[in-house]
Design an enzyme around this catalytic site. Structure first.
Site, PDB file in Angstrom:
ATOM      1  CB  CYS A 160      -0.890  -0.020   1.243  1.00  0.00           C
ATOM      2  SG  CYS A 160      -1.984   1.397   1.402  1.00  0.00           S
ATOM      3  CG  HIS A 187      -5.901  -2.532  -0.717  1.00  0.00           C
ATOM      4  ND1 HIS A 187      -4.856  -3.145  -0.064  1.00  0.00           N
ATOM      5  CD2 HIS A 187      -5.602  -1.205  -0.746  1.00  0.00           C
ATOM      6  CE1 HIS A 187      -3.965  -2.215   0.297  1.00  0.00           C
ATOM      7  NE2 HIS A 187      -4.395  -1.035  -0.105  1.00  0.00           N
ATOM      8  CD  GLU A 188      -7.434   1.147  -3.341  1.00  0.00           C
ATOM      9  OE1 GLU A 188      -7.518   2.153  -2.606  1.00  0.00           O
ATOM     10  OE2 GLU A 188      -6.349   0.594  -3.584  1.00  0.00           O
ATOM     11  CG  HIS A 201      -7.366   2.535   1.653  1.00  0.00           C
ATOM     12  ND1 HIS A 201      -6.499   2.851   2.679  1.00  0.00           N
ATOM     13  CD2 HIS A 201      -6.613   1.899   0.723  1.00  0.00           C
ATOM     14  CE1 HIS A 201      -5.288   2.424   2.389  1.00  0.00           C
ATOM     15  NE2 HIS A 201      -5.333   1.835   1.202  1.00  0.00           N
TER      16      HIS A 201
END
Length: 172
Positions: free
Chosen positions: A102, A145-146, A149
Site C-alpha cells: 500500500c 483493499h480500496e 480504505h
C-alpha cells in the site's frame, strides 16, 4: 474519463488519522467529487506499480476510489481504469491469502485473506449512475483493499498476525 483534468495529490501515510476513519458517503454528481475522481486517477498514474487509490490516501475522508489493474500479471477479469463512489461488497466467495502492499504503508507488505470473486454495488462519479460490478482474481483483491480504505481500514488490520507482515524488498 470525465473530461476534468486531474491533479497529482500528495499521498498520506500511516498513522495519519484519516486512514483509520470511516469515510463519508458522497453525492457522486457534486463537482468536487468529479474533480476528486480525476485527481485519484492522475495520482495513481504517476505512482509506479499503483493499481488503486482511495480518497483517504490523499487526505479526504470520503468513499471514493480509483482502480486499474490492466496489464497486471495476477489480473483475471479487468474493467480498465474506473472510479467508484459509495461502494459496497454485496457478494464474496473463493477466499484465499495473497501478498498486498500500500502506498500509505510504504515500508511493509503483508499476507491478507480476501475473496477471489466479488460483486460490488456502487455509483459512478459525474453521472451518479448505479453500477454493479462482478470481478475476480487481482481486481477483486484491489477493490476490497480500496473499499477497506474507505471504511478506515488498512491491509495491516487484516493480516493474520506479525508473522504475515514483511519488510518491502522492492520499491517501484
Amino acid at each position: 474519463m470525465s473530461g476534468v483534468a486531474g491533479r497529482v495529490l500528495p499521498v498520506v501515510t500511516a498513522p495519519a488519522t484519516v486512514l483509520s476513519t470511516v469515510g463519508e458517503e458522497v453525492d457522486p454528481t457534486d463537482p468536487s467529487v468529479v474533480q476528486l475522481a480525476a485527481d485519484l486517477v492522475a495520482t495513481m498514474r504517476v505512482s509506479p506499480g499503483c493499481v488503486g487509490l482511495a480518497a483517504p490516501q490523499v487526505g479526504l475522508g470520503v468513499q471514493v476510489f480509483a482502480v486499474d489493474v490492466t496489464g497486471h500479471p495476477k489480473a483475471g477479469t479487468t474493467h480498465g481504469a474506473f472510479v467508484l463512489c459509495n461502494a459496497k461488497i454485496i457478494e464474496s466467495s473463493r477466499w484465499k491469502a495473497g501478498r498486498e502492499g500500500c502506498m500509505s504503508v510504504p515500508d511493509l507488505t503483508g499476507d491478507v485473506k480476501r475473496a477471489g470473486r466479488v460483486v460490488v454495488s456502487a455509483v459512478r462519479p459525474g453521472s451518479g449512475e448505479p453500477v454493479t460490478m462482478t470481478t475476480d482474481a487481482f481486481e477483486a483483491r484491489a477493490l476490497q483493499h480500496e473499499i477497506d480504505h474507505c471504511a478506515g481500514k488498512l491491509f495491516l488490520d487484516r493480516v493474520a498476525g506479525a508473522h504475515a507482515i514483511y519488510q518491502r524488498k522492492v520499491y517501484l
